[in-house]
Design a protein around this motif. Sequence first.
Motif, PDB file in Angstrom:
ATOM      1  N   VAL A 150      -4.747  -3.938   3.190  1.00 25.94           N
ATOM      2  CA  VAL A 150      -3.839  -5.175   3.312  1.00 25.94           C
ATOM      3  C   VAL A 150      -2.549  -4.168   3.034  1.00 25.94           C
ATOM      4  O   VAL A 150      -2.389  -3.361   2.218  1.00 25.94           O
ATOM      5  N   ASP A 151      -1.434  -4.781   3.486  1.00 27.47           N
ATOM      6  CA  ASP A 151      -0.244  -4.429   3.347  1.00 27.47           C
ATOM      7  C   ASP A 151       0.667  -4.745   1.942  1.00 27.47           C
ATOM      8  O   ASP A 151       1.266  -3.815   1.346  1.00 27.47           O
ATOM      9  N   LEU A 152       0.721  -6.035   1.839  1.00 25.28           N
ATOM     10  CA  LEU A 152       1.644  -6.483   0.738  1.00 25.28           C
ATOM     11  C   LEU A 152       0.732  -7.282  -0.283  1.00 25.28           C
ATOM     12  O   LEU A 152      -0.262  -7.909  -0.050  1.00 25.28           O
ATOM     13  N   LEU A 153       1.135  -7.310  -1.650  1.00 28.22           N
ATOM     14  CA  LEU A 153       0.732  -8.306  -2.494  1.00 28.22           C
ATOM     15  C   LEU A 153       1.727  -8.504  -3.532  1.00 28.22           C
ATOM     16  O   LEU A 153       2.422  -7.518  -4.091  1.00 28.22           O
ATOM     17  N   ARG A 188       0.765  -1.245  -0.133  1.00 30.75           N
ATOM     18  CA  ARG A 188       0.088  -0.072  -0.152  1.00 30.75           C
ATOM     19  C   ARG A 188       0.847   1.336  -0.068  1.00 30.75           C
ATOM     20  O   ARG A 188       1.926   1.259   0.451  1.00 30.75           O
ATOM     21  N   LYS A 189       0.374   2.375  -0.405  1.00 29.68           N
ATOM     22  CA  LYS A 189       1.278   3.462  -0.568  1.00 29.68           C
ATOM     23  C   LYS A 189       1.642   4.151   0.368  1.00 29.68           C
ATOM     24  O   LYS A 189       2.644   4.648   0.700  1.00 29.68           O
ATOM     25  N   ASP A 190       1.130   4.032   1.774  1.00 29.08           N
ATOM     26  CA  ASP A 190       1.538   4.264   3.033  1.00 29.08           C
ATOM     27  C   ASP A 190       2.251   3.543   4.033  1.00 29.08           C
ATOM     28  O   ASP A 190       2.386   3.884   5.179  1.00 29.08           O
ATOM     29  N   PHE A 191       2.800   2.530   3.345  1.00 31.59           N
ATOM     30  CA  PHE A 191       3.230   1.347   4.335  1.00 31.59           C
ATOM     31  C   PHE A 191       4.744   2.207   4.525  1.00 31.59           C
ATOM     32  O   PHE A 191       5.359   2.988   4.030  1.00 31.59           O
ATOM     33  N   LEU A 197      -0.359 -10.203   3.935  1.00 32.77           N
ATOM     34  CA  LEU A 197       0.097 -10.409   2.522  1.00 32.77           C
ATOM     35  C   LEU A 197      -1.181 -10.863   1.818  1.00 32.77           C
ATOM     36  O   LEU A 197      -1.719 -11.929   2.100  1.00 32.77           O
ATOM     37  N   ALA A 198      -1.674  -9.974   0.986  1.00 29.74           N
ATOM     38  CA  ALA A 198      -3.000 -10.493   0.342  1.00 29.74           C
ATOM     39  C   ALA A 198      -2.612 -11.438  -0.931  1.00 29.74           C
ATOM     40  O   ALA A 198      -1.500 -11.586  -1.615  1.00 29.74           O
ATOM     41  N   ASN A 199      -3.556 -12.330  -1.234  1.00 27.49           N
ATOM     42  CA  ASN A 199      -3.638 -13.231  -2.427  1.00 27.49           C
ATOM     43  C   ASN A 199      -4.930 -13.360  -3.007  1.00 27.49           C
ATOM     44  O   ASN A 199      -6.107 -13.071  -2.653  1.00 27.49           O
ATOM     45  N   ALA A 200      -4.834 -13.972  -4.328  1.00 23.57           N
ATOM     46  CA  ALA A 200      -6.258 -14.010  -4.941  1.00 23.57           C
ATOM     47  C   ALA A 200      -6.809 -15.605  -4.626  1.00 23.57           C
ATOM     48  O   ALA A 200      -7.744 -15.863  -5.528  1.00 23.57           O
ATOM     49  N   GLY A 201      -6.393 -16.112  -3.800  1.00 21.39           N
ATOM     50  CA  GLY A 201      -7.024 -17.410  -3.472  1.00 21.39           C
ATOM     51  C   GLY A 201      -6.247 -18.569  -3.113  1.00 21.39           C
ATOM     52  O   GLY A 201      -5.067 -18.442  -3.887  1.00 21.39           O
ATOM     53  N   VAL A 202      -6.530 -19.862  -2.958  1.00 22.42           N
ATOM     54  CA  VAL A 202      -5.930 -21.042  -2.927  1.00 22.42           C
ATOM     55  C   VAL A 202      -5.244 -21.428  -4.288  1.00 22.42           C
ATOM     56  O   VAL A 202      -6.348 -21.458  -5.183  1.00 22.42           O
ATOM     57  N   THR A 206       0.866 -13.089   7.999  1.00 28.16           N
ATOM     58  CA  THR A 206      -0.466 -13.456   7.923  1.00 28.16           C
ATOM     59  C   THR A 206      -1.162 -13.128   6.563  1.00 28.16           C
ATOM     60  O   THR A 206      -1.029 -12.006   5.645  1.00 28.16           O
ATOM     61  N   THR A 207      -1.483 -14.231   6.003  1.00 23.37           N
ATOM     62  CA  THR A 207      -2.061 -14.177   4.480  1.00 23.37           C
ATOM     63  C   THR A 207      -3.325 -13.976   4.397  1.00 23.37           C
ATOM     64  O   THR A 207      -4.080 -14.605   5.428  1.00 23.37           O
ATOM     65  N   VAL A 208      -3.966 -13.025   3.326  1.00 23.93           N
ATOM     66  CA  VAL A 208      -5.191 -12.926   3.307  1.00 23.93           C
ATOM     67  C   VAL A 208      -5.887 -13.123   2.168  1.00 23.93           C
ATOM     68  O   VAL A 208      -5.438 -12.579   0.917  1.00 23.93           O
ATOM     69  N   PRO A 209      -6.579 -14.226   1.821  1.00 25.30           N
ATOM     70  CA  PRO A 209      -7.188 -14.899   0.612  1.00 25.30           C
ATOM     71  C   PRO A 209      -8.253 -14.001   0.010  1.00 25.30           C
ATOM     72  O   PRO A 209      -9.151 -13.660   0.833  1.00 25.30           O
ATOM     73  N   TYR A 210      -8.216 -13.700  -1.274  1.00 23.75           N
ATOM     74  CA  TYR A 210      -9.607 -13.142  -1.823  1.00 23.75           C
ATOM     75  C   TYR A 210     -10.018 -13.971  -3.025  1.00 23.75           C
ATOM     76  O   TYR A 210      -9.502 -14.766  -3.333  1.00 23.75           O
ATOM     77  N   LYS A 211     -11.220 -13.663  -3.278  1.00 22.26           N
ATOM     78  CA  LYS A 211     -11.893 -14.282  -4.481  1.00 22.26           C
ATOM     79  C   LYS A 211     -11.511 -13.653  -5.769  1.00 22.26           C
ATOM     80  O   LYS A 211     -12.339 -12.916  -6.315  1.00 22.26           O
TER      81      LYS A 211
END
Length: 318
Positions: free
Chosen positions: A190-193, A122-125, A146-151, A171-176
């Motif tokens: 979220v912080d990273l991708l 994110r820009k303000d990290f 740490l975001a991701n697009a899913g399993v 900490t990973t954060v899965p999305y659809k």
Amino acid sequence: MGACALAFTASATAQSAWPDKPVTLVVPYSAGGPTDVVARLLAVPMGKSLGQAVIVENTVGAGGTIAAARTARAAPNGYTILIHHMGMATAPALYKKLPFDPMKDFEYIGQVLDVPMTLLSRKDFPANTFPELLAYVKANKDKVSLANAGVGAVSQLCGLLFISQIGVNLTTVPYKGAGPALNDLLGGQVDLLCDQTTQTAPVIKDGNRVKVFGVTTQKRLSSMPDIPTLDEQGLKGFEVKVWHGIYAPKGTPPAVRDKLNAALRAGLQDSHVKQRLAESSSEIVPVDKQTPEALRTHLQAEIDKWGKVIRAAGVQAE
């Protein structure tokens, strides 16, 4: 003897006349996604080379395994082929019961292209450089997401490789999907991708919407030469490319495979295809990799590489 000769002649004639109807190019993902875009770009020049239309058909679900299984079960006559990305290599480790074997149930037509990835925040990290990022992550591992697009998504695999190489369990954060993950990064949720340049290049080029810490290729990208690689910044050997290949059902005749490979090569030389892929920072593979044997060799190497990463992380798809 005469009957055998006639049968052989009829078979040879049928193969030489191939194709005499449209060819279906199966895409494992939804329309508008990166793999679909590549398929539709290639379909036109491949069709011109073959003298028949190449029709793109989206067969979505189960991380691409439904489309791959459908192609493996299709008649081995060259009229149903598959374009798939590195999901062909990760599926054996991700799925307990895989309805196909990537190394036994297909003929290989050739590699297509590589799509690089970028590590963003994110820009303000708080961190501004890669060394600062590593220091901050190690000091605040329980706070960094740490975001991701899913399993099974490439963004998840890139994240897993990053975690394994820095030795910090984030900490990973899965999305659809990749879109929602990127949107939340842009929104600061979220912080990273780590994701494909087909998704990230536009926001990177905007200048101030994200911070970029590196690209996942061994060499810098010609389209974004100012961004260093993660390898040159200390993560030696770090490389993630969203590679694509084209496959046909096992038993497809050699003459048909040769025509499909020639059509693929012609498609990759098309000026419109080259321009569109360059705009998304995608890289057409060198000519020596556009071969059936190169695809087979690369697929086996990727199965070995990602199998270790996925099993070590304990990731399992439904």
